[in-house]
Design an enzyme around this catalytic site. Structure first.
Site, PDB file in Angstrom:
ATOM      1  N   CYS B 104       0.819  -1.231   0.000  1.00  0.00           N
ATOM      2  CA  CYS B 104       0.000   0.000   0.000  1.00  0.00           C
ATOM      3  C   CYS B 104       0.845   1.270   0.000  1.00  0.00           C
ATOM      4  O   CYS B 104       0.322   2.364  -0.141  1.00  0.00           O
ATOM      5  CB  CYS B 104      -0.928   0.026   1.207  1.00  0.00           C
ATOM      6  SG  CYS B 104      -2.249  -1.164   1.070  1.00  0.00           S
ATOM      7  N   VAL B 105       2.145   1.128   0.236  1.00  0.00           N
ATOM      8  CA  VAL B 105       2.963   2.352   0.289  1.00  0.00           C
ATOM      9  C   VAL B 105       4.124   2.350  -0.709  1.00  0.00           C
ATOM     10  O   VAL B 105       4.641   1.376  -1.065  1.00  0.00           O
ATOM     11  CB  VAL B 105       3.550   2.633   1.695  1.00  0.00           C
ATOM     12  CG1 VAL B 105       2.490   3.216   2.590  1.00  0.00           C
ATOM     13  CG2 VAL B 105       4.147   1.399   2.297  1.00  0.00           C
TER      14      VAL B 105
END
Lengths: 160, 105
Positions: B104-105
């Site tokens: 997600c990052v």
């Protein structure tokens, strides 16, 4: 066979961060960064206690809320013991580091480099008596609510 | 599994349209995939990122996060967004012959 509805992809998000705890600010930061990673235009508006995220002296002192936070699964009376919030913060930061989620100051740098636009809320600035000099350099401008809506044209507004 | 022709070779692709097997990848495939994503030429910067991603994937089985790429590949965050506009991690992974990233990052 039923026909599937085709929706327009999201092109722009305008994320409001209003809470000042670590668990209050990270979801908004992660979603803004995730938007940029998908090629979605992103702006973040820091208001009320969320403003501390972009205040030089405060940004790296933000802690997890251990009181009034049922998600922590600890009774309020225990959450209120001195040091609990720091302890929970250390634990959460360790877990986030495993996922390669950066600390607040580095996260802001990352967002800015990714092209996300960061704004401070004028009402919150006035209320907490902060000046422009208290803000980190990555902040584009201090906005009134009206200006925030203007700049959010075409965006999905997400309140956190 | 679906196949398609990329730079004259018949290649298996996954449901995301990424290469199903990263070992069949070569620089010609990379260039053709890049062009499809609107990147007309692969500069030294692109190549640094591609080789970093492939090396990391080979050793760990995972695609590194944007943060890690920005710190370790020799190309910083700002440049990453310039080199691979509108979705740097997804595009870089595809061009590198790797699956769609899951972080997600």
């Amino acid at each position: 066979m039923t026909e599937e509805t085709k929706y327009e992809p999201i092109k722009k998000v305008s994320i409001v961060i209003s809470k000042g705890s670590l668990d209050g600010i990270y979801p908004g930061l992660i979603m803004a960064n995730g938007a940029r990673m998908e090629g979605i235009e992103a702006m973040v508006f820091f208001t009320f206690f969320g403003l501390e995220t972009i205040i030089k002296k405060r940004m790296n002192k933000i802690k997890v809320a251990t009181v009034g936070n049922p998600g922590m699964h600890i009774p309020t009376i225990i959450g209120a013991i001195p040091g609990m919030s720091s302890f929970a913060t250390t634990m959460m930061k360790k877990e986030m580091d495993k996922l390669d989620i950066p600390p607040v100051d580095e996260f802001i740098e990352m967002l800015s480099a990714a092209g996300a636009k960061l704004y401070a809320c004028k009402a919150a600035m006035d209320m907490f008596h902060y000046k422009k000099e208290d803000l980190i350099d990555e902040v584009e401008a201090i906005l009134t609510v009206g200006e925030f809506y203007e700049l959010s044209a075409g965006a999905q507004i997400i309140f956190t | 599994m679906e196949t398609r022709v990329i730079s004259g070779k018949t290649i298996e692709i996954d449901t995301d349209g990424n290469l199903a097997d990263h070992t069949v990848w070569d620089e010609n495939i990379a260039l053709e995939l890049a062009k499809e994503l609107g990147i007309d030429e692969l500069t030294d910067g692109h190549k640094k990122v591609i080789h970093y991603l492939r090396d990391e994937y080979k050793s760990s089985g995972e695609i590194p996060t944007m943060r890690k790429i920005g710190k370790k590949s020799g190309v910083d965050m700002k440049e990453l967004y310039k080199l691979f506009p509108d979705g740097p991690l997804k595009k870089a992974a595809k061009i590198s012959g790797l699956p769609k990233p899951k972080s997600c990052v």
